[in-house]
Design a protein around this motif. Structure first.
Motif, PDB file in Angstrom:
ATOM      1  N   LYS A  99       0.946  -1.058   0.100  1.00 19.39           N
ATOM      2  CA  LYS A  99      -0.006   0.020   0.070  1.00 19.39           C
ATOM      3  C   LYS A  99       0.965   1.238   0.060  1.00 19.39           C
ATOM      4  N   TRP A 120      -6.231  -5.302  -4.533  1.00 15.33           N
ATOM      5  CA  TRP A 120      -7.229  -4.508  -3.730  1.00 15.33           C
ATOM      6  C   TRP A 120      -6.253  -3.946  -2.600  1.00 15.33           C
ATOM      7  N   SER A 121      -5.324  -4.824  -2.169  1.00 16.40           N
ATOM      8  CA  SER A 121      -4.617  -4.088  -0.887  1.00 16.40           C
ATOM      9  C   SER A 121      -3.573  -2.857  -1.121  1.00 16.40           C
ATOM     10  N   ARG A 123      -4.521  -0.439  -2.843  1.00 15.79           N
ATOM     11  CA  ARG A 123      -5.778   0.606  -2.825  1.00 15.79           C
ATOM     12  C   ARG A 123      -5.318   1.521  -4.104  1.00 15.79           C
TER      13      ARG A 123
END
Length: 370
Positions: A99, A120-121, A123
């Motif tokens: 991230k 997804w992690s 972002r």
């Protein structure tokens, strides 16, 4: 660039991504044939930072690619062991670092729940992947790309690159060996040699080892070869025991099964006059180094997962009523249909053909990579 992509980048506030992450952790053969996506992204964004999230044991397969800035190793085995003991700290720290990298664009070329979660992690405002990704991985994406499963797996991945406006024609499948490993191979094997890769993760994909043994003996007598090198992984020696036993006393057959790193294996394959392999990582390395090859396939479909654009190099005998699963040992029946004579004749034809030029390209640091 597609109209959809233009709208997506405008909506996300990212019109010119500068930090890009490609996710393709495994398997080794798939990593080797995913370099075309990396190369396409580099052409589209020549000044971007492009990283690749890859299983830590496979980083050597991509670390010398001139389009790559950094490999992000994923230690699947260690993280898995730690999580089973409810020790989530290390993996959470690793995800936090993802991230912190503040990627603008992430491409999930794996298409599984784990890789989707990694995407997804980050972002990242743009997370592209397959519309029909398995294990509901598409839920983690912002952009879901149509890539029919009837396409070859390389062409499916190239659909992801195409979705961001990257040039994909012609696909750049080239692999790059390290200079240190190449120098070592040139010193150890300055002569003409063939590489024989008799193993595979799945027994159903393996041509009978007795036939590989006879083939190696016949190739060792070929006038265009000085040596035959047998390759395989550390845990695969038992698979090819008869061949290795024969090699012990043969002056022109060299046993390198389990004694090479991935980087060394790539260097060896990059200079081979011929590669003979089952459906395995060595086969796809042969494609990446544009080597003459003979590919022995059975229960896997060449049009979906075979050596890319090398259909003429495949020997496979399928019958209309075949319904084999490569994960089941009985699938070896298809491999048993391949005869020693036809394989040797295919090898002879390639050894008699004009020499294939090994591709070369200057790296950004001025060094020459093969």
């Amino acid at each position: 660039m597609s109209r959809h992509r233009t709208l997506r980048t405008q909506q996300s506030g990212v019109s010119d991504p500068q930090r890009i992450l490609l996710i393709r952790p495994s398997a080794l053969g798939d990593v080797c044939r995913s370099v075309c996506v990396l190369a396409a992204i580099r052409k589209r964004y020549p000044n971007a930072q492009i990283d690749w999230l890859v299983q830590n044991s496979f980083t050597q397969a991509i670390e010398h690619h001139p389009a790559l800035n950094r490999a992000i190793p994923f230690d699947r085995k260690t993280f898995g062991t730690q999580c089973k003991k409810f020790r989530f700290g290390p993996v959470l720290k690793w995800l936090k670092a993802l991230k912190k990298s503040k990627y603008d664009l992430v491409i999930d070329a794996q298409g599984l729940a784990r890789s989707g979660f990694f995407a997804w992690s980050t972002r990242a405002p743009i997370r592209a992947g397959y519309r029909d990704a398995q294990e509901l991985a598409w839920l983690f994406l912002t952009d879901r790309v149509e890539a029919p499963r009837e396409l070859h797996t390389v062409d499916r991945m190239l659909k992801l690159a195409d979705s961001i406006g990257a040039p994909i024609d012609p696909p750049d499948m080239r692999l790059y060996a390290g200079q240190d490993e190449l120098s070592q191979v040139i010193m150890e094997y300055p002569d003409r040699y063939a590489v024989v890769a008799p193993t595979s993760r799945w027994a159903g994909k393996c041509w009978p080892i007795e036939r590989f043994t006879e083939l190696a003996q016949r190739l060792a007598q070929h006038q265009s070869l000085d040596r035959v090198i047998i390759v395989g992984g550390p845990g695969e020696r038992l698979q090819c025991a008869p061949l290795l036993e024969m090699a012990e006393d043969h002056p022109k057959i060299t046993d390198r099964v389990g004694s090479t790193s991935i980087a060394q294996l790539m260097a060896i394959i990059s200079r081979a006059k011929l590669v003979v392999a089952n459906d395995s990582a060595a086969l796809h390395m042969g494609v990446g180094f544009n080597r003459p090859m003979v590919a022995l396939l059975g229960p896997t479909e060449p049009s979906l997962v075979g050596p890319y654009k090398r259909d003429a190099d495949v020997i496979r005998h399928a019958q209309p009523d075949d319904d084999f699963d490569f994960k089941k040992p009985e699938s070896v029946e298809m491999m048993e249909r391949i005869t020693i004579d036809e394989v040797y004749e295919a090898c002879d034809a390639r050894l008699q053909a004009p020499t294939v030029t090994i591709h070369k390209k200057n790296r950004p640091d001025g060094r020459l990579s093969v």
